[in-house]
Enzyme design. Structure first.
Site, PDB file in Angstrom:
ATOM      1  CD  GLN A 163      -3.291   0.175   0.337  1.00 20.96           C
ATOM      2  OE1 GLN A 163      -3.560  -1.002   0.522  1.00 20.96           O
ATOM      3  NE2 GLN A 163      -3.968   0.933  -0.510  1.00 20.96           N
ATOM      4  CE  LYS A 184      -2.683  -1.043  -3.811  1.00 23.10           C
ATOM      5  NZ  LYS A 184      -3.892  -1.820  -3.409  1.00 23.10           N
ATOM      6  CE  LYS A 233      -5.618  -4.142   2.754  1.00 27.31           C
ATOM      7  NZ  LYS A 233      -5.870  -3.605   1.405  1.00 27.31           N
ATOM      8  CG  ASP A 268      -8.642  -5.827   1.135  1.00 26.99           C
ATOM      9  OD1 ASP A 268      -8.049  -5.201   0.250  1.00 26.99           O
ATOM     10  OD2 ASP A 268      -8.428  -7.047   1.335  1.00 26.99           O
ATOM     11  CB  THR A 323     -10.922  -1.279  -7.155  1.00 29.56           C
ATOM     12  OG1 THR A 323     -11.013  -0.576  -5.914  1.00 29.56           O
ATOM     13  CG2 THR A 323      -9.602  -2.019  -7.228  1.00 29.56           C
ATOM     14  CG  ASN A 379     -15.709  -3.361  -4.696  1.00 32.84           C
ATOM     15  OD1 ASN A 379     -14.629  -2.862  -5.004  1.00 32.84           O
ATOM     16  ND2 ASN A 379     -16.836  -2.667  -4.718  1.00 32.84           N
TER      17      ASN A 379
HETATM   18  P1  NDP Z   1     -14.496  -9.155  -2.100  1.00 31.12           P
HETATM   19  O1  NDP Z   1     -14.578  -9.743  -0.752  1.00 31.12           O
HETATM   20  O2  NDP Z   1     -15.554  -8.224  -2.565  1.00 31.12           O
HETATM   21  O3  NDP Z   1     -14.342 -10.287  -3.209  1.00 31.12           O
HETATM   22  C1  NDP Z   1     -13.316 -11.235  -3.184  1.00 31.12           C
HETATM   23  C2  NDP Z   1     -13.635 -12.261  -4.234  1.00 31.12           C
HETATM   24  O4  NDP Z   1     -12.563 -13.195  -4.402  1.00 31.12           O
HETATM   25  C3  NDP Z   1     -14.850 -13.078  -3.842  1.00 31.12           C
HETATM   26  O5  NDP Z   1     -15.568 -13.383  -5.001  1.00 31.12           O
HETATM   27  C4  NDP Z   1     -14.235 -14.308  -3.219  1.00 31.12           C
HETATM   28  O6  NDP Z   1     -15.088 -15.439  -3.257  1.00 31.12           O
HETATM   29  C5  NDP Z   1     -13.063 -14.515  -4.145  1.00 31.12           C
HETATM   30  N1  NDP Z   1     -12.036 -15.386  -3.555  1.00 31.12           N
HETATM   31  C6  NDP Z   1     -11.600 -16.536  -4.083  1.00 31.12           C
HETATM   32  N2  NDP Z   1     -10.702 -17.122  -3.334  1.00 31.12           N
HETATM   33  C7  NDP Z   1     -10.511 -16.345  -2.284  1.00 31.12           C
HETATM   34  C8  NDP Z   1      -9.661 -16.439  -1.161  1.00 31.12           C
HETATM   35  N3  NDP Z   1      -8.840 -17.465  -0.960  1.00 31.12           N
HETATM   36  N4  NDP Z   1      -9.701 -15.453  -0.283  1.00 31.12           N
HETATM   37  C9  NDP Z   1     -10.542 -14.423  -0.471  1.00 31.12           C
HETATM   38  N5  NDP Z   1     -11.377 -14.282  -1.515  1.00 31.12           N
HETATM   39  C10 NDP Z   1     -11.354 -15.241  -2.420  1.00 31.12           C
HETATM   40  O7  NDP Z   1     -13.066  -8.426  -2.164  1.00 31.12           O
HETATM   41  P2  NDP Z   1     -12.560  -7.316  -3.186  1.00 31.12           P
HETATM   42  O8  NDP Z   1     -13.156  -7.536  -4.529  1.00 31.12           O
HETATM   43  O9  NDP Z   1     -12.693  -6.006  -2.532  1.00 31.12           O
HETATM   44  O10 NDP Z   1     -10.997  -7.647  -3.233  1.00 31.12           O
HETATM   45  C11 NDP Z   1     -10.431  -8.549  -4.181  1.00 31.12           C
HETATM   46  C12 NDP Z   1      -8.939  -8.278  -4.272  1.00 31.12           C
HETATM   47  O11 NDP Z   1      -8.717  -6.922  -4.686  1.00 31.12           O
HETATM   48  C13 NDP Z   1      -8.149  -8.424  -2.980  1.00 31.12           C
HETATM   49  O12 NDP Z   1      -6.842  -8.863  -3.277  1.00 31.12           O
HETATM   50  C14 NDP Z   1      -8.078  -6.997  -2.457  1.00 31.12           C
HETATM   51  O13 NDP Z   1      -6.987  -6.811  -1.567  1.00 31.12           O
HETATM   52  C15 NDP Z   1      -7.886  -6.251  -3.756  1.00 31.12           C
HETATM   53  N6  NDP Z   1      -8.231  -4.834  -3.775  1.00 31.12           N
HETATM   54  C16 NDP Z   1      -9.448  -4.388  -3.371  1.00 31.12           C
HETATM   55  C17 NDP Z   1      -9.748  -3.042  -3.444  1.00 31.12           C
HETATM   56  C18 NDP Z   1     -11.090  -2.508  -3.092  1.00 31.12           C
HETATM   57  O14 NDP Z   1     -11.298  -1.308  -3.249  1.00 31.12           O
HETATM   58  N7  NDP Z   1     -12.037  -3.319  -2.638  1.00 31.12           N
HETATM   59  C19 NDP Z   1      -8.751  -2.060  -3.898  1.00 31.12           C
HETATM   60  C20 NDP Z   1      -7.520  -2.648  -4.375  1.00 31.12           C
HETATM   61  C21 NDP Z   1      -7.282  -3.982  -4.281  1.00 31.12           C
HETATM   62  P3  NDP Z   1     -16.429 -15.524  -2.369  1.00 31.12           P
HETATM   63  O15 NDP Z   1     -17.456 -14.772  -3.164  1.00 31.12           O
HETATM   64  O16 NDP Z   1     -16.682 -16.970  -2.287  1.00 31.12           O
HETATM   65  O17 NDP Z   1     -16.126 -14.878  -1.075  1.00 31.12           O
HETATM   66  O1  2IT Z   2      -5.933  -2.645  -1.437  1.00 35.39           O
HETATM   67  C1  2IT Z   2      -6.479  -1.526  -1.507  1.00 35.39           C
HETATM   68  O2  2IT Z   2      -5.954  -0.576  -2.093  1.00 35.39           O
HETATM   69  C2  2IT Z   2      -7.790  -1.364  -0.885  1.00 35.39           C
HETATM   70  N1  2IT Z   2      -8.339  -2.309  -0.345  1.00 35.39           N
HETATM   71  C3  2IT Z   2      -8.455  -0.017  -0.875  1.00 35.39           C
HETATM   72  C4  2IT Z   2      -7.886   0.857   0.204  1.00 35.39           C
HETATM   73  C5  2IT Z   2      -8.577   2.169   0.428  1.00 35.39           C
HETATM   74  O3  2IT Z   2      -8.178   2.838   1.396  1.00 35.39           O
HETATM   75  O4  2IT Z   2      -9.488   2.549  -0.310  1.00 35.39           O
END
Ligand code: NDP
Ligand code: 2IT
Length: 444
Positions: free
Chosen positions: A111, A114, A126, A166, A209, A240
Site C-alpha cells: 500500500q 500504491k 492495512k 477490502d 477499483t 467488488n
Molecule cells: P471481495 O470480498 O468483494 O471479493 C473477493 C472475491 O474473491 C470473492 O468473489 C471471493 O469469493 C473470491 N475469492 C476466491 N478465493 C478467495 C480467497 N482465498 N480469499 C478471499 N477471496 C477469495 O473483495 P474485493 O473484490 O474487494 O478484493 C479482491 C482483491 O482486490 C483483494 O486482493 C483486495 O486486496 C484487492 N483490492 C481491493 C480493493 C477494493 O477497493 N475493494 C482495492 C484494491 C485492491 P467468495 O465470493 O466466495 O467470497
Molecule cells: O488494497 C487496496 O488498495 C484497498 N483495499 C483499498 C484501500 C482504500 O483505502 O481505499
C-alpha cells in the site's frame, strides 16, 4: 553482501512464517536495487531500507462478539500503520479467516507504494481480522464490527489513519464501523472511506477499483496500438473489484467470459451477465452455483480454472497468489497478451517472471488496482471540504489518475533501462516519492 540482499535476509530472519510479506518485500527491493546501488553508502548510513521494511506501528487486539445464539467468540484484530511519510496511513480492512499478521504486513507494505503512485497525499496502512463474515447474520456482522471498532477507534482519525474496505469488508461493514466510531469518539469525520452516499461516501468509490483497472489496461493497450475493444477477457473473483472490472470491460467493448468465487468458477461464452452477478453476490450474498439459473448457456465448475480459458487479456481480481506458473504457461500458450492485476499480488513470483519473459504486458496490482484507494483519497477531499462531487467528476479524475499512473510507471521503467517492465517501473516510481519525503523528514 549488498545492502539490498542484507535487508531481504534480515526481513526473512526477523519475520519467520510470513511468506507473503517476504514475497512483497523481495519484489520491491529487487526492483529498486538500481536506485539503492547508485547511493548505497548513504542509504546504509541512514538505515533507509530498515526503516522502509519495519512498520511504524503494529496494533493487535482482541475482538470479542456474541452470536445470535448468545455464544461468545473471540477474533483477532490488526492494524499495521506502515509508513506515513507522504500522508496519513490509508488502506483497507480485510475480514477473512486466512488473515494473520504476515498477510496484513504484505498488504500494508504494498500500500505504501500504491498510494504514492496515485500522486495523492496518503501513507500506507492495512488492517483486518480473521473473522469470517460468510454465513453470519447482519446482526452478527454488526456486533463484530462494533467490537472491532471499539478498540480500533483509539488509533485512527481523519488526519491520522483512514481505513476502508477490502476482502470481506464492503458497504455494510463500513457503515457499522462508522456508526460505532461516531458514537464513541463523537466525531462525524472522514475516518473511513467507502461510506454510504447518505453519510459522506463518494460517488464512484464502489466502482473505482474495477473501473480504474480497465482505465489503466486500456491506456496501456492504446500505447501499444491496441485497445480493450473486441478483446476476450478472463476475470477471477466475483467481489467488488471483479464485478466493476467486468462492467467497465464490457462498456469498453470487450467480452468477459469468466468469473470465480472461493468454491468454483463460471464460463459464460456469451459474456458475463453483470446484473445477475450483482444480484447473486451483492444482494443474496450467495454462491456462483446460482449463476446457471440466470444463464442456462453458462457452465459452472468446482475448484479453480479460469486461466485455462483462451483470452487476450487476463484480470486476476480475487486474492493473493491465485495465478500460478502453470496458469501463466496456459495463458501464454493460448495467446494472452496482457495480465493486469486487480487483486493485491495475485500472481506468484515465478508466474510473473514467466509472463514477462514471454512478452506478456504485465501491470502489478500496486499500479493497476490503485484506482480504489485513489478514489478513497478523493472521498477524503470531499469530506474535508464538506461537499460531494458528481459521479462524472469523480470518474473523470479516476480515469486521469490511472492514465498518469501508467505513464509514470512506463517512464520510470524506461529511465532505468527496463522498458516495458512495469513491475520495476511501479516499484521505482512509487519508491522515489516516499524516499524523498523520508529523507526530508529526518530519521524518524
Ligand atoms: P471481495 O470480498 O468483494 O471479493 C473477493 C472475491 O474473491 C470473492 O468473489 C471471493 O469469493 C473470491 N475469492 C476466491 N478465493 C478467495 C480467497 N482465498 N480469499 C478471499 N477471496 C477469495 O473483495 P474485493 O473484490 O474487494 O478484493 C479482491 C482483491 O482486490 C483483494 O486482493 C483486495 O486486496 C484487492 N483490492 C481491493 C480493493 C477494493 O477497493 N475493494 C482495492 C484494491 C485492491 P467468495 O465470493 O466466495 O467470497
Ligand atoms: O488494497 C487496496 O488498495 C484497498 N483495499 C483499498 C484501500 C482504500 O483505502 O481505499
Amino acid at each position: 553482501m549488498s545492502y539490498v540482499d542484507e535487508v531481504i535476509a534480515e526481513v526473512i530472519a526477523k519475520n519467520p512464517d510470513e511468506p507473503e510479506f517476504h514475497q512483497a518485500v523481495r519484489e520491491v527491493l529487487e526492483s529498486i536495487r538500481p536506485v539503492i546501488e547508485a547511493n548505497e553508502a548513504q542509504f546504509r548510513r541512514d538505515a533507509l531500507l530498515e526503516r522502509l521494511v519495519n512498520p511504524e506501528r503494529q496494533i493487535k487486539f482482541r475482538v470479542p462478539w456474541i452470536d445470535d445464539n448468545g455464544d461468545v467468540h473471540v477474533n483477532t484484530g490488526y492494524r499495521v500503520q506502515f509508513n506515513s511519510a507522504i500522508g496519513p496511513y490509508k488502506g483497507g480492512l480485510r475480514l477473512h479467516p486466512s488473515v494473520n499478521i504476515g498477510i496484513i504486513k504484505f498488504l500494508g507494505f504494498e500500500q505504501i507504494f500504491k498510494n504514492s503512485l496515485t500522486g495523492l497525499p496518503i501513507g500506507g496502512g492495512k488492517g483486518g481480522s480473521d473473522f469470517d463474515p460468510k454465513g453470519k447474520s447482519d446482526r452478527e456482522v454488526m456486533r463484530f464490527c462494533q467490537s472491532f471498532m471499539t478498540e480500533l477507534c483509539k488509533y485512527i482519525g481523519a488526519d491520522t489513519d483512514v481505513p476502508a474496505g477490502d476482502i470481506g469488508t464492503g458497504g455494510r461493514e463500513i457503515g457499522y464501523m462508522f456508526g460505532q466510531y461516531k458514537k464513541i469518539r463523537g466525531l462525524f469525520e472522514g475516518v473511513l472511506t467507502g461510506k454510504g452516499l447518505t453519510y459522506g461516501g463518494s460517488l464512484a468509490r464502489t466502482e473505482a477499483t474495477g473501473y480504474g483497472l480497465l482505465y489503466i489496461t486500456d491506456e496501456m493497450l492504446r500505447c501499444h496500438g491496441e485497445s480493450m475493444k473486441d478483446k476476450t477477457v478472463v476475470v477471477s473473483g466475483a467481489g467488488n473489484v471483479a464485478i466493476y472490472a467486468i462492467q467497465k470491460a464490457q462498456q469498453l467493448g470487450a467480452k468477459v467470459v469468466t468469473c470465480s468465487d472461493s468454491t468454483g468458477w463460471v464460463y459464460d461464452p456469451d459474456g458475463i451477465d453483470v446484473a445477475a452477478l450483482k444480484e447473486i453476490k451483492e444482494v443474496k450474498r450467495a454462491r456462483l452455483t446460482e449463476y446457471k439459473n440466470y444463464r442456462p448457456n453458462s457452465e459452472y465448475h468446482e475448484g479453480r480454472g479460469v486461466w485455462q480459458i483462451k483470452c487476450d487479456v487476463a484480470l486476476p481480481c480475487a486474492t493473493q497468489n491465485e495465478l500460478h506458473l502453470e496458469d501463466a504457461k496456459q495463458l501464454v500458450a493460448n495467446g494472452c497478451k496482457a495480465v493486469c492485476e486487480g487483486a493485491n499480488m495475485p500472481t506468484t513470483e515465478d508466474a510473473t517472471k514467466f509472463l514477462q519473459d514471454s512478452g506478456v504486458w504485465f501491470i502489478p496490482g500496486k499500479a493497476s488496482n490503485a484506482g480504489g484507494v485513489a478514489t478513497s483519497a478523493l472521498e477524503m477531499s470531499q469530506n474535508s471540504e464538506r461537499l460531494s462531487w458528481s459521479f462524472e467528476e469523480v470518474d473523470a479524475q479516476l480515469k486521469k489518475i490511472m492514465e498518469n499512473v501508467y505513464h509514470n510507471i512506463d517512464n520510470a521503467a524506461k529511465k532505468y533501462g527496463f522498458e516495458g517492465n512495469y513491475v520495476v517501473g511501479a516499484n521505482i516510481a512509487g519508491f522515489e516519492k516516499v524516499l524523498e519525503a523520508m529523507n526530508a523528514q529526518g530519521i524518524v
